[in-house]
Design a protein around this motif. Structure first.
Motif, PDB file in Angstrom:
ATOM      1  N   LEU A  83       0.801  -1.223   0.000  1.00 34.38           N
ATOM      2  CA  LEU A  83       0.000   0.000   0.000  1.00 34.38           C
ATOM      3  C   LEU A  83       0.838   1.280   0.000  1.00 34.38           C
ATOM      4  CD1 LEU A  83      -3.047  -0.732   2.338  1.00 34.38           C
ATOM      5  CD2 LEU A  83      -3.145   0.210   0.022  1.00 34.38           C
ATOM      6  N   PRO A  84       1.924   1.368   0.795  1.00 30.26           N
ATOM      7  CA  PRO A  84       2.699   2.615   0.766  1.00 30.26           C
ATOM      8  C   PRO A  84       3.203   2.977  -0.624  1.00 30.26           C
ATOM      9  CG  PRO A  84       3.347   1.273   2.641  1.00 30.26           C
ATOM     10  CD  PRO A  84       2.448   0.416   1.800  1.00 30.26           C
ATOM     11  N   PHE A  85       3.551   1.975  -1.418  1.00 30.62           N
ATOM     12  CA  PHE A  85       4.111   2.238  -2.740  1.00 30.62           C
ATOM     13  C   PHE A  85       3.033   2.496  -3.786  1.00 30.62           C
ATOM     14  CE2 PHE A  85       6.597  -0.826  -0.283  1.00 30.62           C
ATOM     15  CZ  PHE A  85       7.707  -0.040  -0.024  1.00 30.62           C
ATOM     16  N   VAL A  86       1.836   1.983  -3.532  1.00 27.92           N
ATOM     17  CA  VAL A  86       0.716   2.312  -4.415  1.00 27.92           C
ATOM     18  C   VAL A  86       0.341   3.782  -4.241  1.00 27.92           C
ATOM     19  CG1 VAL A  86      -1.745   1.903  -4.814  1.00 27.92           C
ATOM     20  CG2 VAL A  86      -0.171  -0.027  -4.623  1.00 27.92           C
ATOM     21  N   LEU A  87       0.324   4.262  -2.989  1.00 30.58           N
ATOM     22  CA  LEU A  87       0.026   5.669  -2.755  1.00 30.58           C
ATOM     23  C   LEU A  87       1.130   6.565  -3.303  1.00 30.58           C
ATOM     24  CD1 LEU A  87      -1.418   5.636   0.890  1.00 30.58           C
ATOM     25  CD2 LEU A  87      -2.659   5.564  -1.286  1.00 30.58           C
ATOM     26  N   PHE A  90       3.237   5.262  -7.086  1.00 28.18           N
ATOM     27  CA  PHE A  90       2.420   4.752  -8.189  1.00 28.18           C
ATOM     28  C   PHE A  90       1.345   5.730  -8.669  1.00 28.18           C
ATOM     29  CE2 PHE A  90      -1.569   2.507  -9.319  1.00 28.18           C
ATOM     30  CZ  PHE A  90      -1.203   2.113 -10.603  1.00 28.18           C
ATOM     31  N   LEU A  91       0.581   6.360  -7.745  1.00 26.57           N
ATOM     32  CA  LEU A  91      -0.487   7.254  -8.188  1.00 26.57           C
ATOM     33  C   LEU A  91       0.059   8.402  -9.033  1.00 26.57           C
ATOM     34  CD1 LEU A  91      -2.785   7.427  -5.026  1.00 26.57           C
ATOM     35  CD2 LEU A  91      -3.239   6.236  -7.186  1.00 26.57           C
ATOM     36  N   GLY A  92       1.188   8.955  -8.633  1.00 22.08           N
ATOM     37  CA  GLY A  92       1.803  10.016  -9.427  1.00 22.08           C
ATOM     38  C   GLY A  92       2.295   9.521 -10.768  1.00 22.08           C
ATOM     39  N   VAL A  93       2.864   8.320 -10.784  1.00 24.42           N
ATOM     40  CA  VAL A  93       3.346   7.745 -12.043  1.00 24.42           C
ATOM     41  C   VAL A  93       2.165   7.431 -12.965  1.00 24.42           C
ATOM     42  CG1 VAL A  93       4.539   5.770 -13.069  1.00 24.42           C
ATOM     43  CG2 VAL A  93       5.450   6.832 -10.996  1.00 24.42           C
ATOM     44  N   LEU A  94       1.055   6.953 -12.404  1.00 27.17           N
ATOM     45  CA  LEU A  94      -0.124   6.696 -13.225  1.00 27.17           C
ATOM     46  C   LEU A  94      -0.637   7.993 -13.844  1.00 27.17           C
ATOM     47  CD1 LEU A  94      -2.329   4.848 -14.300  1.00 27.17           C
ATOM     48  CD2 LEU A  94      -3.538   5.118 -12.116  1.00 27.17           C
ATOM     49  N   ASP A  95      -0.640   9.069 -13.077  1.00 31.29           N
ATOM     50  CA  ASP A  95      -1.044  10.372 -13.611  1.00 31.29           C
ATOM     51  C   ASP A  95      -0.130  10.781 -14.768  1.00 31.29           C
ATOM     52  OD1 ASP A  95      -2.562  13.004 -13.290  1.00 31.29           O
ATOM     53  OD2 ASP A  95      -0.511  13.682 -12.984  1.00 31.29           O
ATOM     54  N   ASP A  96       1.168  10.605 -14.605  1.00 32.19           N
ATOM     55  CA  ASP A  96       2.120  10.928 -15.670  1.00 32.19           C
ATOM     56  C   ASP A  96       1.914  10.043 -16.893  1.00 32.19           C
ATOM     57  OD1 ASP A  96       3.264  12.860 -14.066  1.00 32.19           O
ATOM     58  OD2 ASP A  96       4.876  11.554 -13.350  1.00 32.19           O
ATOM     59  N   TYR A 178       4.416   5.543   6.664  1.00 28.55           N
ATOM     60  CA  TYR A 178       4.990   4.451   5.887  1.00 28.55           C
ATOM     61  C   TYR A 178       5.107   4.762   4.398  1.00 28.55           C
ATOM     62  CZ  TYR A 178       4.699   1.332   9.907  1.00 28.55           C
ATOM     63  OH  TYR A 178       4.871   0.744  11.142  1.00 28.55           O
ATOM     64  N   THR A 179       4.538   5.857   3.945  1.00 28.15           N
ATOM     65  CA  THR A 179       4.539   6.179   2.521  1.00 28.15           C
ATOM     66  C   THR A 179       5.169   7.537   2.275  1.00 28.15           C
ATOM     67  OG1 THR A 179       3.113   6.497   0.574  1.00 28.15           O
ATOM     68  CG2 THR A 179       2.218   7.184   2.692  1.00 28.15           C
ATOM     69  N   GLY A 180       5.613   7.761   1.048  1.00 32.48           N
ATOM     70  CA  GLY A 180       6.145   9.061   0.657  1.00 32.48           C
ATOM     71  C   GLY A 180       5.063  10.101   0.432  1.00 32.48           C
ATOM     72  N   LEU A 181       3.795   9.698   0.490  1.00 30.39           N
ATOM     73  CA  LEU A 181       2.697  10.651   0.351  1.00 30.39           C
ATOM     74  C   LEU A 181       2.480  11.358   1.689  1.00 30.39           C
ATOM     75  CD1 LEU A 181       0.375  11.849  -1.340  1.00 30.39           C
ATOM     76  CD2 LEU A 181      -1.056   9.950  -0.550  1.00 30.39           C
ATOM     77  N   TYR A 205      -6.560  12.932  -3.064  1.00 33.47           N
ATOM     78  CA  TYR A 205      -5.195  13.247  -3.490  1.00 33.47           C
ATOM     79  C   TYR A 205      -5.207  13.445  -4.996  1.00 33.47           C
ATOM     80  CZ  TYR A 205      -0.363  12.435  -4.959  1.00 33.47           C
ATOM     81  OH  TYR A 205       0.862  12.547  -5.570  1.00 33.47           O
ATOM     82  N   VAL A 206      -4.782  14.621  -5.448  1.00 35.62           N
ATOM     83  CA  VAL A 206      -4.712  14.950  -6.870  1.00 35.62           C
ATOM     84  C   VAL A 206      -3.244  15.154  -7.218  1.00 35.62           C
ATOM     85  CG1 VAL A 206      -5.500  16.512  -8.682  1.00 35.62           C
ATOM     86  CG2 VAL A 206      -6.960  16.072  -6.706  1.00 35.62           C
ATOM     87  N   PRO A 207      -2.610  14.204  -7.923  1.00 34.08           N
ATOM     88  CA  PRO A 207      -1.177  14.328  -8.208  1.00 34.08           C
ATOM     89  C   PRO A 207      -0.809  15.582  -8.983  1.00 34.08           C
ATOM     90  CG  PRO A 207      -1.926  12.081  -8.613  1.00 34.08           C
ATOM     91  CD  PRO A 207      -3.152  12.900  -8.377  1.00 34.08           C
ATOM     92  N   SER A 208      -1.649  15.992  -9.956  1.00 30.92           N
ATOM     93  CA  SER A 208      -1.365  17.170 -10.773  1.00 30.92           C
ATOM     94  C   SER A 208      -2.573  18.098 -10.781  1.00 30.92           C
ATOM     95  CB  SER A 208      -0.997  16.757 -12.209  1.00 30.92           C
ATOM     96  OG  SER A 208       0.199  16.012 -12.242  1.00 30.92           O
TER      97      SER A 208
END
Length: 301
Positions: A83-87, A90-96, A178-181, A205-208
Motif C-alpha cells: 500500500l505505501p508504494f501504491v500511494l 504509483f499514483l503520481g506515475v499513473l497520472d504521468d 509508511y509512505t512518501g505521500l 489526493y490529486v497528483p497534478s
C-alpha cells in the motif's frame, strides 16, 4: 452441490485475510461512441500495468488478486504491505502515464478516478473471492461525489487522475509515515454517493492539480514521482516536497469545494452556503465559487 450460506452472528469463524484494493474508472466512459467502448476498456488495464512497471511495482503487476475489468475501469486486490508504494509513487506515475498517453493520442482522452481501500476479504482461489464489504466500499468511494467533482472541475489538459483514499488506509499508511505521500497533500472529504446509503470519511489526493484547484491553494508537484525499487523504498523516509494544500480554509459537509474559474459543465446544489473571503463553509452539495459557466459541451454533471 452449492455451499450453504453461513448465518451471520451464529458462531465465530476465522477472519479472512486483509487485502488492499485498488480500483479505477474512466470519466465520461458512457458518453463515448459504442465503437470505442471495447478498445478503451482494454486500454485502461494496459495503462495501469505500464504505470506499475514504471513505479517499480513489477511484483504487484504479476500478483493481482481477483482482478476484474469493469468495462470502464479495473479493480484488483493485492498484498497490503505494498500500500505505501501504491500511494507513492504509483499514483503520481499513473497520472504521468495518462498524461503522456493523452498528449500523443488522437482518440478520446483517458482521465481516471481511483480509489484505495483495505479490509478483510476471502482469498482462497475459490469462486466469490474478493467479495465483501471492503470491495463494496472501494466501489462506493470510486463513485463518490467529491472525487467526481474534483476531476470535473480540473483542467483536462493537466489533471488526468484524481484519487480517493479510505480513512483506514490514510490512518494506517499515510499518518503512520509508511509512505512518501505526505498528509499535507491530502484533503479530507465526506464520501457520499447519490442514491446510496453510503457515507464515509475519506481523503482526496490529486497528483497534478490545475486551474481553480491551484487557486484554492493546491500546488502542483514540484517534480514527477520517479520509479522506485520497492525493497529499498521501504527503508526510506517519507518525502516532504511536492503538492501541498494551503492558503484557503475549506470546511466540507458533503461533496467537494472548488474555487476559481470553472469552464466545463458543473452544477451547484446544496444546502446553506456562507462565503467569508476565501473561506467556505457549506452543508451539502458541490460548492463552486468564482467564474462558473454551465452548459456547453455536455450535460450537467
Amino acid at each position: 452441490m452449492s455451499s450453504p450460506v453461513p448465518a451471520a452472528y451464529a458462531e465465530s469463524r476465522p477472519l479472512p485475510p486483509y487485502r488492499a484494493l485498488f480500483a479505477v474508472d474512466a470519466k465520461d466512459f458512457t458518453g463515448l461512441p459504442a465503437v470505442q467502448h471495447g478498445p478503451v476498456s482494454r486500454l485502461i488495464p494496459e495503462l495501469v500495468d505500464q504505470a506499475l512497471d514504471r513505479a517499480g511495482l513489477h511484483e504487484l503487476r504479476e500478483a493481482k488478486r481477483f482482478l476484474a475489468n469493469t468495462g470502464d475501469g479495473v479493480v484488483f486486490g493485492f498484498d497490503p504491505a505494498l500500500l505505501p508504494f501504491v500511494l507513492w509513487p504509483f499514483l503520481g506515475v499513473l497520472d504521468d502515464t495518462l498524461g503522456a498517453y493523452n498528449k500523443q493520442s488522437v482518440g478520446p482522452r483517458i482521465r481516471l478516478r481511483a480509489s484505495v481501500h483495505v479490509g478483510p476479504l476471502p482469498d482462497a482461489d475459490r469462486p466469490g473471492d474478493g467479495n465483501g464489504t471492503a470491495r463494496n466500499d472501494t466501489h462506493r468511494l470510486l463513485d463518490s461525489r467529491p472525487v467526481k467533482a474534483i476531476l470535473t472541475a480540473a483542467s483536462e489538459q493537466v489533471t488526468h487522475l484524481a484519487a480517493i483514499v479510505s480513512q483506514r488506509v490514510y490512518e494506517d499508511v499515510v499518518l503512520s509515515g509508511y509512505t512518501g505521500l505526505h498528509p499535507d497533500r491530502c484533503v479530507e472529504v465526506p464520501a457520499t454517493v447519490e442514491g446510496k446509503t453510503f457515507s464515509q470519511r475519506a481523503w482526496l489526493y490529486v497528483p497534478s492539480p490545475s486551474g481553480n484547484l491551484v487557486q484554492a491553494g493546491v500546488r502542483p508537484r514540484e517534480e514527477s514521482a520517479a520509479p522506485a525499487d520497492t525493497s529499498a523504498a521501504r527503508e526510506q523516509e517519507p518525502a516532504t516536497s511536492g503538492t501541498q494544500y494551503s492558503g484557503n480554509t475549506q470546511h466540507v459537509g458533503e461533496g467537494a469545494a472548488v474555487m476559481g474559474s470553472v469552464g466545463r459543465d458543473v452544477t451547484y446544489s446544496g444546502g446553506s452556503t456562507t462565503n467569508h473571503g476565501t473561506n467556505q463553509h457549506w452543508g451539502g452539495g458541490d460548492n463552486v465559487s468564482g467564474d462558473k459557466r454551465v452548459g456547453g459541451a455536455g450535460a450537467p454533471r
